[in-house]
Write a protein that holds these residues in place. Structure first.
Motif, PDB file in Angstrom:
ATOM      1  N   GLU A 201       0.837  -1.200   0.000  1.00 45.37           N
ATOM      2  CA  GLU A 201       0.000   0.000   0.000  1.00 45.37           C
ATOM      3  C   GLU A 201       0.870   1.247   0.000  1.00 45.37           C
ATOM      4  N   ILE A 202       0.455   2.233  -0.770  1.00 43.52           N
ATOM      5  CA  ILE A 202       0.995   3.578  -0.622  1.00 43.52           C
ATOM      6  C   ILE A 202      -0.134   4.369   0.039  1.00 43.52           C
ATOM      7  N   ALA A 203       0.140   4.877   1.235  1.00 44.11           N
ATOM      8  CA  ALA A 203      -0.925   5.490   2.019  1.00 44.11           C
ATOM      9  C   ALA A 203      -0.515   6.855   2.551  1.00 44.11           C
ATOM     10  N   ASN A 204      -1.526   7.659   2.820  1.00 48.51           N
ATOM     11  CA  ASN A 204      -1.327   8.947   3.462  1.00 48.51           C
ATOM     12  C   ASN A 204      -0.848   8.706   4.891  1.00 48.51           C
ATOM     13  N   GLU A 205       0.249   9.336   5.284  1.00 51.56           N
ATOM     14  CA  GLU A 205       0.828   9.083   6.610  1.00 51.56           C
ATOM     15  C   GLU A 205      -0.134   9.414   7.745  1.00 51.56           C
ATOM     16  N   LYS A 206      -0.940  10.440   7.575  1.00 49.80           N
ATOM     17  CA  LYS A 206      -1.816  10.902   8.644  1.00 49.80           C
ATOM     18  C   LYS A 206      -3.071  10.043   8.769  1.00 49.80           C
ATOM     19  N   THR A 207      -3.728   9.768   7.632  1.00 45.16           N
ATOM     20  CA  THR A 207      -5.003   9.041   7.661  1.00 45.16           C
ATOM     21  C   THR A 207      -4.842   7.544   7.444  1.00 45.16           C
ATOM     22  N   LEU A 208      -3.688   7.138   6.880  1.00 46.82           N
ATOM     23  CA  LEU A 208      -3.396   5.753   6.482  1.00 46.82           C
ATOM     24  C   LEU A 208      -4.302   5.252   5.358  1.00 46.82           C
ATOM     25  N   LYS A 209      -5.036   6.167   4.744  1.00 46.00           N
ATOM     26  CA  LYS A 209      -5.876   5.801   3.604  1.00 46.00           C
ATOM     27  C   LYS A 209      -5.000   5.536   2.384  1.00 46.00           C
ATOM     28  N   THR A 210      -5.373   4.527   1.605  1.00 48.51           N
ATOM     29  CA  THR A 210      -4.646   4.216   0.378  1.00 48.51           C
ATOM     30  C   THR A 210      -4.695   5.405  -0.566  1.00 48.51           C
ATOM     31  N   ALA A 211      -3.556   5.768  -1.117  1.00 47.70           N
ATOM     32  CA  ALA A 211      -3.484   6.904  -2.034  1.00 47.70           C
ATOM     33  C   ALA A 211      -4.149   6.559  -3.366  1.00 47.70           C
ATOM     34  N   ILE A 212      -5.014   7.427  -3.813  1.00 53.79           N
ATOM     35  CA  ILE A 212      -5.661   7.280  -5.125  1.00 53.79           C
ATOM     36  C   ILE A 212      -4.914   8.117  -6.159  1.00 53.79           C
ATOM     37  N   ARG A 213      -4.452   9.259  -5.703  1.00 54.42           N
ATOM     38  CA  ARG A 213      -3.634  10.141  -6.542  1.00 54.42           C
ATOM     39  C   ARG A 213      -2.639  10.850  -5.636  1.00 54.42           C
ATOM     40  N   LYS A 214      -1.573  11.380  -6.222  1.00 52.79           N
ATOM     41  CA  LYS A 214      -0.563  12.083  -5.433  1.00 52.79           C
ATOM     42  C   LYS A 214      -0.981  13.532  -5.227  1.00 52.79           C
ATOM     43  N   ASN A 215      -0.881  13.979  -3.984  1.00 44.71           N
ATOM     44  CA  ASN A 215      -1.158  15.364  -3.630  1.00 44.71           C
ATOM     45  C   ASN A 215       0.118  15.960  -3.064  1.00 44.71           C
ATOM     46  N   LYS A 216       0.589  17.028  -3.675  1.00 41.13           N
ATOM     47  CA  LYS A 216       1.889  17.588  -3.273  1.00 41.13           C
ATOM     48  C   LYS A 216       1.912  18.069  -1.828  1.00 41.13           C
ATOM     49  N   ASP A 217       0.734  18.288  -1.226  1.00 37.80           N
ATOM     50  CA  ASP A 217       0.671  18.759   0.149  1.00 37.80           C
ATOM     51  C   ASP A 217       0.566  17.622   1.166  1.00 37.80           C
ATOM     52  N   SER A 218       0.559  16.389   0.690  1.00 41.21           N
ATOM     53  CA  SER A 218       0.420  15.241   1.593  1.00 41.21           C
ATOM     54  C   SER A 218       1.722  14.455   1.692  1.00 41.21           C
ATOM     55  N   LYS A 219       1.922  13.817   2.849  1.00 38.50           N
ATOM     56  CA  LYS A 219       3.067  12.937   3.034  1.00 38.50           C
ATOM     57  C   LYS A 219       2.605  11.495   2.844  1.00 38.50           C
ATOM     58  N   TYR A 220       3.385  10.738   2.090  1.00 41.10           N
ATOM     59  CA  TYR A 220       3.023   9.358   1.793  1.00 41.10           C
ATOM     60  C   TYR A 220       4.085   8.395   2.309  1.00 41.10           C
ATOM     61  N   ARG A 221       3.634   7.170   2.564  1.00 39.91           N
ATOM     62  CA  ARG A 221       4.512   6.118   3.067  1.00 39.91           C
ATOM     63  C   ARG A 221       4.114   4.823   2.380  1.00 39.91           C
ATOM     64  N   ALA A 222       5.101   4.013   2.040  1.00 33.67           N
ATOM     65  CA  ALA A 222       4.835   2.708   1.430  1.00 33.67           C
ATOM     66  C   ALA A 222       4.886   1.637   2.502  1.00 33.67           C
ATOM     67  N   PHE A 223       3.932   0.706   2.442  1.00 36.24           N
ATOM     68  CA  PHE A 223       3.817  -0.368   3.431  1.00 36.24           C
ATOM     69  C   PHE A 223       3.795  -1.721   2.734  1.00 36.24           C
ATOM     70  N   ILE A 224       4.506  -2.684   3.297  1.00 40.47           N
ATOM     71  CA  ILE A 224       4.516  -4.052   2.759  1.00 40.47           C
ATOM     72  C   ILE A 224       4.332  -5.044   3.897  1.00 40.47           C
ATOM     73  N   ALA A 225       3.502  -6.065   3.642  1.00 44.51           N
ATOM     74  CA  ALA A 225       3.438  -7.241   4.504  1.00 44.51           C
ATOM     75  C   ALA A 225       3.667  -8.448   3.605  1.00 44.51           C
ATOM     76  N   ALA A 226       4.534  -9.349   4.029  1.00 43.11           N
ATOM     77  CA  ALA A 226       4.865 -10.516   3.212  1.00 43.11           C
ATOM     78  C   ALA A 226       5.220 -11.696   4.103  1.00 43.11           C
ATOM     79  N   PHE A 227       5.099 -12.893   3.535  1.00 40.28           N
ATOM     80  CA  PHE A 227       5.434 -14.114   4.259  1.00 40.28           C
ATOM     81  C   PHE A 227       6.715 -14.723   3.700  1.00 40.28           C
ATOM     82  N   ALA A 228       7.622 -15.086   4.609  1.00 49.09           N
ATOM     83  CA  ALA A 228       8.771 -15.926   4.274  1.00 49.09           C
ATOM     84  C   ALA A 228       8.484 -17.255   4.964  1.00 49.09           C
ATOM     85  N   GLY A 229       8.022 -18.238   4.211  1.00 48.86           N
ATOM     86  CA  GLY A 229       7.507 -19.460   4.824  1.00 48.86           C
ATOM     87  C   GLY A 229       6.254 -19.107   5.594  1.00 48.86           C
ATOM     88  N   ASP A 230       6.211 -19.447   6.885  1.00 50.92           N
ATOM     89  CA  ASP A 230       5.043 -19.080   7.693  1.00 50.92           C
ATOM     90  C   ASP A 230       5.331 -17.885   8.601  1.00 50.92           C
TER      91      ASP A 230
END
Length: 281
Positions: free
Chosen positions: A242-271
């Protein structure tokens, strides 16, 4: 270093701390690593007394197998903390000391923060987090509590919890510490074999590539890039990106120059489930 297994004796010890002295708090689930130690060192540098709790909280696990397999190394943890310079108090309780009677989580409304990312995949997880953090903060009554940014969504939820319950504590987020290969330090890393440990560096490398290309590549393009990187490593299973707005954690639909974004990953290595994140702008 003093070790308490009961909240009554911990509260008694803390009641003797001078009102002019500051109490810092680092809540952990044990299996301590350098990331945890960096939080404790930060707390020691800013407070007179630091309480470190070691407690694997059952109500934040939606998977009983994950709860059973979560690494528990209390002797090693205490040995690590004992090497630190400064006044550290360890709180190492049993479940019964924190949950009176029924072991259950309180229901919270964190303004929808709890329904994004981890909340979608781990139902009830943040109710468990909110319940135990609230209990611990009310027992320790710290001036400042320290949380790592690896669990960035949790950090935002704890800040919301403190606001909701009007708790007089400052919540401080601390930077992610990484292994030499870039993998975010985590207690769960202890469950990885050598091959999985190296392959899991794909998570960091992918996040880094997303950050480098964030300004020049569309959100659709970045999602495709991440999918491709994980397809190239079949031993890692991507749960979500997910690329999400840092404040709301909502998934980004488009980039807004006034917002801060963060990329999030969850993955499995085996279990073994691993999470990581990275600021993008």
């Amino acid at each position: 270093m003093v070790i308490h297994t009961q909240k009554e004796t911990l509260v008694q010890t803390l009641s003797s701390v001078s009102k002019n002295d500051k109490i810092g708090f680092v809540p952990t689930m044990g299996a301590l690593h350098e990331g945890h130690i960096s939080l404790v060192e930060r707390a020691l540098s800013e407070n007179t007394v630091v309480v470190v709790s070691i407690f694997v909280n059952p109500t934040q696990f939606n998977n009983t197998v994950d709860l059973e397999k979560y690494p528990r190394t209390p002797e090693e943890d205490i040995s690590l903390l004992n090497k630190l310079k400064g006044e550290v108090i360890v709180y190492l309780p049993e479940v019964s000391d924190l949950y009176d009677g029924t072991v259950a989580a309180k229901k919270y409304n964190f303004g929808n923060l709890e329904n994004e990312m981890e909340g979608k995949h781990r139902k009830g997880h943040f109710d468990g987090v909110g319940t135990i953090v609230s209990k611990l903060l009310k027992i320790v009554k710290p001036d400042t509590a320290y949380f790592g940014e690896k669990d960035f969504q949790q950090l935002q939820i704890v800040k919301k919890l403190v606001a909701l319950e009007k708790l007089p504590v400052e919540i401080v987020g601390c930077p992610i510490l990484r292994e030499a290969n870039g993998l975010a330090m985590s207690s769960r890393n202890k469950r990885l074999n050598a091959k999985q440990f190296e392959e899991a560096s794909t998570i960091y490398k992918t996040l880094k590539e997303v950050r480098e290309k964030f300004s020049s590549t569309s959100l659709v393009g970045l999602n495709a890039l991440v999918t491709e990187r994980f397809l190239q490593n079949p031993n890692l299973k991507l749960e979500y990106f997910e690329i999400a707005n840092e404040k709301t954690l909502k998934t980004a639909i488009r980039k807004n120059k006034d917002s801060k974004y963060r990329a999030f990953i969850a993955a499995f290595a085996g279990d073994v489930r691993l999470i990581d994140n990275m600021p993008l702008n």
